[in-house]
Every structure is written in structure tokens, then in C-alpha cells.
Motif scaffolding. Structure first.
Motif, PDB file in Angstrom:
ATOM      1  N   SER A 603     -58.053   5.895 -97.801  1.00  0.00           N
ATOM      2  CA  SER A 603     -58.659   5.185 -96.675  1.00  0.00           C
ATOM      3  C   SER A 603     -60.085   4.814 -97.336  1.00  0.00           C
ATOM      4  O   SER A 603     -60.570   3.415 -96.943  1.00  0.00           O
ATOM      5  N   LYS A 604     -60.956   5.615 -98.022  1.00  0.00           N
ATOM      6  CA  LYS A 604     -62.101   5.255 -98.405  1.00  0.00           C
ATOM      7  C   LYS A 604     -61.773   4.369 -99.488  1.00  0.00           C
ATOM      8  O   LYS A 604     -62.866   3.234 -99.507  1.00  0.00           O
ATOM      9  N   LYS A 605     -61.053   4.242-100.363  1.00  0.00           N
ATOM     10  CA  LYS A 605     -60.859   3.319-101.512  1.00  0.00           C
ATOM     11  C   LYS A 605     -60.386   2.100-100.726  1.00  0.00           C
ATOM     12  O   LYS A 605     -61.049   0.910-101.496  1.00  0.00           O
ATOM     13  N   ALA A 606     -59.422   1.930 -99.872  1.00  0.00           N
ATOM     14  CA  ALA A 606     -59.265   0.689 -99.298  1.00  0.00           C
ATOM     15  C   ALA A 606     -60.464   0.074 -98.642  1.00  0.00           C
ATOM     16  O   ALA A 606     -60.766  -1.239 -98.569  1.00  0.00           O
ATOM     17  N   ALA A 607     -61.297   0.985 -98.000  1.00  0.00           N
ATOM     18  CA  ALA A 607     -62.424   0.397 -97.211  1.00  0.00           C
ATOM     19  C   ALA A 607     -63.460  -0.298 -98.031  1.00  0.00           C
ATOM     20  O   ALA A 607     -64.090  -1.407 -98.007  1.00  0.00           O
ATOM     21  N   ILE A 608     -64.026   0.529 -99.235  1.00  0.00           N
ATOM     22  CA  ILE A 608     -64.757   0.034 -99.930  1.00  0.00           C
ATOM     23  C   ILE A 608     -64.367   0.148-101.531  1.00  0.00           C
ATOM     24  O   ILE A 608     -64.049   1.122-102.137  1.00  0.00           O
ATOM     25  N   ARG A 609     -64.031  -0.979-102.046  1.00  0.00           N
ATOM     26  CA  ARG A 609     -63.699  -1.184-103.338  1.00  0.00           C
ATOM     27  C   ARG A 609     -64.618  -0.513-104.256  1.00  0.00           C
ATOM     28  O   ARG A 609     -65.835  -0.487-104.500  1.00  0.00           O
ATOM     29  N   GLY A 610     -63.801   0.575-105.219  1.00  0.00           N
ATOM     30  CA  GLY A 610     -64.658   1.281-106.441  1.00  0.00           C
ATOM     31  C   GLY A 610     -65.412   2.296-105.996  1.00  0.00           C
ATOM     32  O   GLY A 610     -66.173   2.712-106.698  1.00  0.00           O
ATOM     33  N   ILE A 611     -65.273   2.729-104.721  1.00  0.00           N
ATOM     34  CA  ILE A 611     -66.074   3.775-104.177  1.00  0.00           C
ATOM     35  C   ILE A 611     -65.633   5.129-104.877  1.00  0.00           C
ATOM     36  O   ILE A 611     -64.674   5.430-105.165  1.00  0.00           O
ATOM     37  N   ASN A 612     -66.631   6.065-104.879  1.00  0.00           N
ATOM     38  CA  ASN A 612     -66.832   7.213-105.664  1.00  0.00           C
ATOM     39  C   ASN A 612     -66.090   8.496-104.643  1.00  0.00           C
ATOM     40  O   ASN A 612     -66.525   8.620-103.605  1.00  0.00           O
ATOM     41  N   VAL A 615     -65.967  14.320-104.558  1.00  0.00           N
ATOM     42  CA  VAL A 615     -65.960  15.244-103.792  1.00  0.00           C
ATOM     43  C   VAL A 615     -64.586  15.692-103.338  1.00  0.00           C
ATOM     44  O   VAL A 615     -63.974  16.792-103.455  1.00  0.00           O
ATOM     45  N   GLU A 616     -63.848  14.573-102.628  1.00  0.00           N
ATOM     46  CA  GLU A 616     -62.394  14.885-101.932  1.00  0.00           C
ATOM     47  C   GLU A 616     -61.455  15.035-103.262  1.00  0.00           C
ATOM     48  O   GLU A 616     -60.913  16.089-103.152  1.00  0.00           O
ATOM     49  N   GLU A 617     -61.660  14.416-104.365  1.00  0.00           N
ATOM     50  CA  GLU A 617     -60.733  14.433-105.397  1.00  0.00           C
ATOM     51  C   GLU A 617     -61.038  16.083-105.983  1.00  0.00           C
ATOM     52  O   GLU A 617     -59.810  16.668-106.512  1.00  0.00           O
ATOM     53  N   ARG A 618     -62.100  16.534-106.132  1.00  0.00           N
ATOM     54  CA  ARG A 618     -62.386  17.751-106.796  1.00  0.00           C
ATOM     55  C   ARG A 618     -61.818  18.634-105.631  1.00  0.00           C
ATOM     56  O   ARG A 618     -60.962  19.652-106.070  1.00  0.00           O
TER      57      ARG A 618
END
Ligand code: ADP
Ligand code: MG
Length: 698
Positions: A603-612, A615-618
Motif C-alpha cells: 500500500s505504501k508503494k501504491a500510495a507513493i511511487r518509488g517510496i523507500n 524498514v518493512e522489508e528488513r
């Protein structure tokens, strides 16, 4: 509310009650039985039973039970009501002498280690008239010993009574050598200090591990534990204080001499110490204490945990068995006296204990062994699994001076001669400072500190009494034949010190260096229950217990078998509980949190394209890695459990498999689960945390 003296023993058919309710000759006959172990006349028993019943009914009792201590470790009772049919269709309340003295119990459901042949399932309970009857839950409880049809002990009390007889007989020979002709009996005395945890019932109900096994099988270390040492002797919280007050009252009513209540080292940990009494009574009282601790807790919406190690990384609970010997004339035989003569006697008894502990280290070790206690011994808080004696510097110096004929007082150049010198008094603080010793002399008694909190005190005292009886027997034989008593005494004491001083250790028992030193001294180190159980069947041990009629060889083999089975069963339940909690609670929680993280990333990536989303991935990959390791550990433990379930092997082999394969697999599984607990969001984690539990009671 009744005053404490009025309340004390109000539910006990004690000496005062007997004196006022029994005819004089009956009372005296019973006294003779209680004091000298005389056989009880059936006519006397009938009168006692009648008086007991009338008294019990007045106190509201409707039932009676023979109350005994089978090999399960918890007291057993089978309630019978007093009613008996009367001709007119009514009932009368009856209780006969026969019902008082002897009961029949179906022995087939209690562990017997093969002693009970299947064709003879009957077991018998026999009244121990030296321990008073009492009323609990409207039931008259008669303390009894529990034996098979053939007379073999099926309980913990029978051998204890036998061992008390053995030590009395041998100690009597020794005190007679010192001219105490008036002594007719020597009693071993015990005061067991009982540790326990008290937690909130709501927390307990949410932990299947606590419910099934009495301990937490999972749980990451809390951010605040006992580091600040702010709990020991700390102010007692309101709910806990109310509990302790209630517990004291219940114990007092039953004649238990509950004396001291205080907070212990760990958060939520407490201790109760009674005033000491004769060993079999102390054993009965400790059994009642443990039962009442649990029962009273329920009334306060609390749960009392008696397990030796309810929480990893937090101090466990033990039981300090204070032990001594006293004569029926009131002398404590482990108390240094005021005259050289008294001190010679003290030194002889001291040496008897030293020799007994050295010769039977293995039996003392096995007498306190259990799967639960294995977590404590040697874990930086309890004494190590190596048995040694703490005497304190002063007493050790005195023994050295006797051994070597050298001065023990450097300034005064005093040489210690047995029977010539008076010993200095050992103030309590100089003898009691060392808390790390498994077996410490504390001024006028020994404190055996290796016992686990949940175990009955009978077994370790059976071993202590019998081992010391054996040594006293040899001492008496040697000295009775001596021409010059004092010379023989000096020689004997010197020899015992020389041969057994390796068992004396006054240093820090928690130090790893001690384990290396102990090994050099040839002391036994048996870290687990599986390691030490074979001590039950060593010929030297069987010989000792057979010699004094405390255990027959068959009884020792039976005990070995019962404890092996018990060890395996406890670990089996723990392993199965872990498997189920991992599958049903922990894996699902980890997966849910993983999904939450994944959703967050999407959802973060959908909201803002290219966002980092680093943290969540780690976090997600961390969760992923630990969950994979968790499932791998789960499969491994599961495979081991299946192996042992289908294993066609003897008890020792199975016990060894639990020790070598199952326990390590459980530890690996736990490590992964605890790592996940630190990562997963609190609202998704299915179990109350250590912090929630340990600080739950206000
Ligand atoms: P602590 O060990 O906490 O310093 P104490 O030394 O006063 O406390 O007593 C500890 C326990 O030792 C108590 O339960 C007490 O009744 C018991 N005790 C004292 N004297 C004897 C004795 N002669 N025989 C057995 N137990 C004893
Ligand atoms: Mg103590």
C-alpha cells in the motif's frame, strides 16, 4: 475473628484435644505408641476412632479419608462418609477402630514401579499415629503410610518413618557413649523453607504451557527483570499481602507453624518458612502447605506456581531443607556446646554428617533430581549439581587444627584437642553468609539447599537419615570397643577429617572454577536427572538401605523405574505442548505479522511511487528467516517425539534420548520463537509476555 492462639491447630486432633477427649488410659496407651512406636491395641484404636469422629463431626466434618503420599509426589485421598445405615431407614455416623488404623486403597492407579503384581491390585494405608489427624474441606484426614499387599512401600512416607527409626537407634548408641543415659529417642528435625511464584490468574489462563506443565516453554527475556534487586525483601504488594495473610490463617488452623513470609529475589517470587518440627510431621506439613498455597491463590484470582523454573532467565524456586538431630531430652546434637565434653560430642556428629554426605553424594543428588530441578541446579542461582559442604572458615580451621595437630588460633597458638577444648560460638552471620553452597552448616543445623520447590521433602531426608545412621553405626561400634575413649575419639575424628575433607568447600559454588576443582577432588558432577537416576541401583547404595531396613532392593529398583518413567513423561508433555503451541499460536502469529508488513509495503508503494520501504522489508525478511528456522526446529522436535514414541527400549535409554535429543530440540525451537516474540507486533502475539506475567500482580 478468633485470636491466633485460638485459631492455631483448631482443625487438628492434637494433644490438647486428645487429653480432653480420651479416657486417661486410652490417652496414655496412644502416647506410648506415638513416642516409642509401640503397637496400637485394637481396643485403644476403637476408643480413639470414636472420639475422633465425635470431634470431627462437631467441627463440621462429614467424611473421612486416609491421607497418604504416593509416588506421584502429591497427596492422595479417597473420601468415605461417616454414614452407616440404621434399622429404621435412617443413618448413624460411624467410624471404627479398624477404619482408623487400616484402609484399603486400589493401588493399581498409582505408580508402583512393578512392585504391585497385577493380580494383587490392593494396597493398604496404615495410620501414622505420630502425625495428628486434621480436618480439611469437611473431611477428617488421617495421615497414613501406603504399602502393597506384600508390605512393600508404595509411598514416600513409609521409608521416611523407617529412616527415622534407623537414625534414632544409631544416634542413641552414640549419645550413650557420652553418658546421656536418660535419652530414649533421637529425632531428626526439619524446617523446609518454601519458595513460590504468584501470578495473575488471567495471565495464567492464556498460557497453555503454564497450564500443562507448570512452566513457560516460551518467552523472551523481559526488559526489566530482577537486575535492580528491588524485589528481595521488598514491600509486599496489597494482593500478595492479603494472600499471605489468608494462607497463614489456613496453615495455622491445620497446626502448621508458618512463621516467615517475604518476597524473594525474582519479581513475583515469594517464600514461606515454617518453624521446624519432627521430620515426618514437617513432611506432612510441607505437603499441606503446597496444597494450600495453590488453593488459597485461587480465592485471590491468583495462581501459585511451585515449578522449579517457571521462567527462563529468572531465578527458579527451591526448597531449603534445614535438618538437625535432637534428643527427647531437648538437646540439639548439631549445636556446639559450652563444655569440652559437649563439644567432643558435637564434633563427632558433625564428622558423621561430613562422612555421610561424602560417601553418599550420589544418593543425595538423586534424592532431589527431577526434570524441573534440572533447570535450576548449576544455573547461576541455585547450588551446582555437585554436592559439597560449607562449614565456614572458623569451623574449617578448627577441623584442620585437629587433623594436623597445629594451632588454629594463630595469635594464641591454641591447638585443638577433642574433648579438651571448648569451641567458640559460631554466630549465625559468620556461618550463614554463603548462599551458594548445596549443603551448609548454619550454626546448629545443616541446610540442604538443592531441593526443588515442588518436591516432597521425604526422599532427601530418607537419604540423610539413613546415610548418617550408617556412619553413626560404624562410629559407635568403633568407640564402644575402645579402651581409651578419648584417644579413640581423637583418632576417629582425625581420620574422618583426613578422608573426607574433599567434600568441604567454603568458596563460591556458582563459580565455574569450582566445577574444575571439584572434578580434581573426585567429587561427582551429575548434571541431569537421567545421569543420576542409576545411583538407585548401585550395589553400595542398595547395601546401605537394605542394612537399615529403609528400602529393600526391590523398592529401590521400583523407585528407579518410577522416576525414569516420570522424567520421560514430564518431558513428553512439554515437547507435545511446545509442538502444539508452535503450530497453533506462534506460526500463525508470525505469518499474520508478515502479511501485515507485506500489505504495508504494497500500500505504501501504491500510495507513493518509488517510496523507500527498507524498514518493512528488513523486518519482513527477518520474520521470514526466523519463521523458516522455527518450522525447521518444529519438524525436528516432532521427528524426535515420534522416534521416542515408537522406541522399543528400556527406561534409561529412553530417558537418555530425552536428555540428548529432545531437550536440545526444544531449546532450539524456543530460541526461534523467542526471537519472533521480539519482532512481532504485541497485538498479534498470542501469549502474555514475561513482563505482563511477572508484573501482573499489584
Ligand atoms: P534463614 O535460613 O532464612 O536465615 P533461620 O536460620 O532462622 O532462617 O531458619 C531457617 C529454617 O531453619 C526455619 O524454618 C527454622 O525453623 C529451621 N530450623 C531452625 N532450627 C532447626 C533445627 N534444629 N532443625 C531443623 N530446622 C531448624
Ligand atoms: Mg535459609
Amino acid at each position: 475473628m478468633a485470636s491466633i492462639p485460638e485459631m492455631f491447630g483448631s482443625m487438628v486432633f492434637n494433644d490438647t484435644v486428645m487429653q480432653s477427649r480420651l479416657p486417661k488410659d486410652t490417652y496414655q496407651a496412644l502416647q506410648r505408641t506415638m513416642q516409642n512406636g509401640r503397637h496400637l491395641d485394637p481396643a485403644v484404636a476403637a476408643v480413639v476412632a470414636g472420639a475422633m469422629k465425635d470431634w470431627a463431626i462437631e467441627q463440621g466434618a462429614t467424611h473421612y479419608t486416609h491421607w497418604f503420599q504416593p509416588m506421584t509426589g502429591i497427596a492422595a485421598e479417597k473420601h468415605d462418609s461417616f454414614i452407616s445405615p440404621a434399622p429404621d431407614g435412617k443413618v448413624i455416623m460411624e467410624f471404627s477402630g479398624k477404619e482408623l488404623i487400616k484402609g484399603e486403597a486400589d493401588a493399581s492407579s498409582f505408580p508402583s514401579g512393578g512392585l504391585r503384581a497385577t493380580f494383587e491390585a490392593r494396597g493398604y494405608t496404615a495410620w501414622d499415629p505420630t502425625s495428628y489427624a486434621f480436618i480439611k474441606d469437611n473431611t477428617l484426614c488421617i495421615p497414613t503410610a501406603f504399602c502393597s499387599y506384600g508390605g512393600e512401600a508404595l509411598d514416600k512416607k513409609t521409608p521416611l518413618l523407617r529412616s527415622m527409626e534407623a537414625i534414632s537407634k544409631q544416634a542413641l548408641r552414640v549419645v550413650k557413649l557420652f553418658g546421656h543415659e536418660d535419652v530414649t529417642m533421637v529425632r531428626s528435625t526439619v524446617g523446609p523453607e518454601q519458595e513460590y511464584f504468584l501470578i495473575d490468574k488471567a495471565m495464567y489462563d492464556r498460557r497453555k504451557d503454564l497450564i500443562n506443565t507448570g512452566r513457560t516453554l516460551f518467552g523472551a527475556k523481559p526488559s526489566k527483570g530482577q537486575e535492580l534487586d528491588d524485589h528481595y525483601y521488598g514491600t509486599i504488594k496489597t494482593r500478595v499481602a492479603a494472600y499471605m495473610r489468608d494462607l497463614d490463617e489456613e496453615l495455622w488452623k491445620l497446626g502448621v507453624l508458618a512463621k516467615t513470609e517475604h518476597n524473594e529475589a525474582a519479581p513475583a517470587q515469594h517464600e514461606m518458612a515454617p518453624i521446624f518440627t519432627t521430620t515426618n510431621i514437617a513432611a506432612d506439613h510441607n505437603q499441606l502447605t503446597m496444597e494450600l498455597m495453590k488453593k488459597v491463590a485461587e480465592r485471590h484470582d491468583l495462581v501459585c506456581l511451585l515449578h522449579e523454573k517457571p521462567f527462563a532467565g529468572v531465578n527458579g524456586s527451591g526448597k531449603h531443607n534445614n535438618w538437625s538431630l535432637s534428643t527427647d531430652t531437648g538437646a540439639n546434637l548439631l549445636e556446639p556446646g559450652d563444655t569440652p565434653h559437649e563439644n567432643a560430642q558435637f564434633l563427632l556428629f558433625l564428622c558423621a554428617v561430613i562422612k555421610a554426605v561424602d560417601d553418599y553424594q550420589d544418593m543425595l543428588r538423586v534424592s532431589i533430581a527431577s526434570a524441573g530441578n534440572d533447570h535450576r541446579l548449576g544455573a547461576q542461582e541455585a547450588p551446582p549439581a555437585v554436592v559439597s559442604i560449607f562449614l565456614g572458615d572458623e569451623l574449617t580451621a578448627i577441623l584442620e587444627s585437629i587433623e594436623n595437630d597445629t594451632a588454629y588460633d594463630a595469635k594464641e597458638k591454641v591447638q585443638m584437642k577433642v574433648g579438651v577444648h571448648t569451641l567458640p560460638r559460631f554466630p549465625k552471620d559468620t556461618t550463614d553468609r554463603n548462599r551458594t553452597s548445596p549443603f551448609a552448616f548454619t550454626g546448629n543445623k545443616f541446610e540442604f539447599r538443592m531441593l526443588g520447590s515442588s518436591q516432597p521433602v521425604s526422599e532427601p531426608n530418607v537419604v540423610l537419615n539413613t546415610a548418617v545412621a550408617g556412619v553413626l553405626d560404624d562410629f559407635a561400634t568403633e568407640l564402644e570397643g575402645a579402651e581409651d575413649f578419648h584417644a579413640a575419639l581423637q583418632t576417629l575424628i582425625r581420620r574422618v577429617i583426613k578422608e573426607h575433607k574433599r567434600i568441604i568447600f567454603n568458596g563460591n559454588g556458582y563459580d565455574d572454577a569450582w566445577l574444575a576443582e571439584a572434578e580434581k577432588r573426585g567429587l561427582l558432577n551429575l548434571p541431569t536427572t537421567a545421569d543420576c537416576l542409576p545411583c538407585y541401583i548401585l550395589p553400595k547404595n542398595i547395601a546401605l538401605f537394605e542394612k537399615y531396613g529403609v528400602y529393600s532392593e526391590a523398592e529401590m529398583r521400583a523407585r528407579y523405574d518410577i522416576y525414569l518413567t516420570n522424567y520421560a513423561k514430564v518431558l513428553h508433555i512439554e515437547a507435545c505442548t511446545m509442538l502444539s503451541m508452535t503450530r497453533k499460536d506462534i506460526v500463525p502469529a508470525a505469518i499474520r505479522y508478515g502479511r501485515e508488513l507485506a500489505d504495508a509495503i504494497v500500500s505504501k508503494k501504491a500510495a507513493i511511487r518509488g517510496i523507500n520501504c527498507k524498514v518493512e522489508e528488513r523486518l519482513l525478511s527477518n520474520i521470514q528467516a526466523h519463521t523458516a528456522a522455527l518450522v525447521e526446529a518444529l519438524d525436528k522436535l516432532d521427528a524426535h517425539v515420534q522416534t521416542v514414541d515408537t522406541m522399543n527400549a528400556d527406561g534409561q535409554t529412553r530417558a537418555n534420548f530425552y536428555r540428548d535429543a529432545i531437550i536440545p530440540a526444544m531449546e532450539t525451537l524456543r530460541a526461534e520463537a523467542d526471537a519472533l516474540e521480539m519482532l512481532v507486533a504485541k497485538d498479534l502475539w498470542p501469549l502474555p509476555s514475561y513482563g505482563d506475567i511477572l508484573f501482573s500482580v499489584r
